[in-house]
Enzyme design. Structure first.
Site, PDB file in Angstrom:
ATOM      1  N   SER A 142      62.467  64.401  52.330  1.00 55.47           N
ATOM      2  CA  SER A 142      61.086  64.641  52.758  1.00 55.47           C
ATOM      3  C   SER A 142      60.229  65.115  51.595  1.00 55.47           C
ATOM      4  CB  SER A 142      61.083  65.711  53.859  1.00 55.47           C
ATOM      5  OG  SER A 142      59.781  66.200  54.106  1.00 55.47           O
ATOM      6  N   TYR A 167      62.929  73.928  57.001  1.00 51.20           N
ATOM      7  CA  TYR A 167      63.083  72.471  57.081  1.00 51.20           C
ATOM      8  C   TYR A 167      63.181  71.883  55.677  1.00 51.20           C
ATOM      9  CZ  TYR A 167      61.761  67.567  57.657  1.00 51.20           C
ATOM     10  OH  TYR A 167      61.717  66.196  57.600  1.00 51.20           O
TER      11      TYR A 167
END
Length: 348
Positions: A142, A167
């Protein structure tokens, strides 16, 4: 080619599976169908894949059709023994590992879900792939790994040691684990740093989707950092095209260099959040009521992908404009909402 896709009922996973079926690949799909967001949407994505698989068998196109073009298994990647057994049985040539607990803000209140899925689950996939001698493992990272880096655009060579959310930390951990497996066991791995993916059949927890929900329902939308966010919004078809081109390009060991690669996949054209909202309003045909708010914990003010490695290695440059991408999303969303409303009326 036999392709394993984890997270196959997810946004990106279902689109990748559809393209793999079009290409004549045999697809084994894995998903635990959790309720982080509307399970019905995941079920609908699966139904489309099953229908596509059935149609391929009926029409005989392309010429080389596997006996079972698409097989689905409902299980969690945290289930190590089951993952190992299934991989032994199905013998994938390539794995596209997209299963993960998604969402930056959810990680602030539910950290254990991210540890289990993103770290333990990915470790299970890596170990099973090593034992089965899988030819290539592609996995989702990501743009969040760049944290609050000030250097723009973000390049894969940049240091990413300061994640601003759990995350992001789990995604960076995935990259480190993948490198270790590539270095120690010659498992070819490719990490894909996605930049704010959007499009039809998207995730309801993503801002653009929730904006559409609220705008068309006459509800105000929260706009963080007073709208001064810049995002490298990337249309789903561009993400899928990048993955499809990379599938057969397993990294090779080069001397001391492990068979390991990282790529940014982004539109390399950041758009201000307020401009994005204006385009969404235009194509939904409704003006939004905006509620300006301060930056949320875990958010970053800007993302911007340097895609030079992607261009150099596979001659690919994502180029779907916001105008085109949002129009396609809006057309899909309005039809989807109309169908969903009709179904509710039938069940009353």
């Amino acid at each position: 080619m036999n392709i394993w896709i984890t997270g196959v009922a997810g946004f990106i996973g279902s689109h990748v599976a559809a393209r793999c079926l079009e290409a004549g690949y045999q697809v084994v799909g894995i998903d635990n169908m959790n309720d982080y967001y509307d399970v019905t949407l995941k079920e609908q994505r699966l139904e489309r894949l099953l229908a596509q698989s059935k149609l391929l068998l009926q029409t005989g196109e392309p010429a080389q059709i596997p006996q079972q073009p698409f097989r689905f298994y409902r299980l969690s990647i945290e289930e190590a023994d089951t993952i190992h057994e299934l991989m032994r049985e199905t013998k994938p040539d390539v794995i596209v590992h997209l299963a993960a607990q998604a969402g930056v803000r959810y990680s602030l209140t539910n950290p254990q879900a991210y540890i289990q899925s993103n770290i333990v689950g990915t470790a299970n996939i890596l170990e099973a792939a090593r034992l089965q001698g899988v030819g290539h493992l592609l996995y989702a990272s990501s743009s969040s790994v760049y944290g609050a880096n000030k250097k723009i655009p973000f390049a894969v060579e940049d240091r990413v040691d300061n994640p601003v959310s759990l995350y992001a930390a789990t995604k960076k951990s995935n990259e480190l684990m993948a490198y270790s497996y590539s270095h120690l066991y010659d498992l070819p791995t490719t990490g894909l740093r996605f930049f704010t993916v959007y499009g039809p059949w998207g995730r309801p927890d993503m801002a653009y989707f929730s904006f559409a929900e609220r705008i068309t329902s006459g509800k105000p939308i929260d706009v963080y950092n007073f709208g001064n966010m810049m995002r490298d919004f990337t249309y789903i078809d561009d993400i899928v095209e990048g993955i499809m081109r990379l599938l057969p390009r397993a990294p090779q060991r080069d001397g001391e260099q492990a068979p390991y690669k990282l790529y940014n996949i982004g539109n390399h054209q950041p758009v201000q959040l307020l401009d994005f909202i204006r385009v969404l309003e235009k194509h939904l045909g409704v003006q939004a009521e905006l509620v300006m708010k301060e930056m949320q914990p875990g958010d970053v003010p800007q993302t911007y992908a340097d895609i030079s490695s992607l261009q150099n290695d596979i001659d690919f440059r994502p180029d779907t404009s916001i105008e085109v991408g949002i129009q396609r999303f809006a057309e899909w969303y309005l039809t989807y909402k109309e169908q969903r409303t009709a179904e509710r009326v039938l069940h009353v």
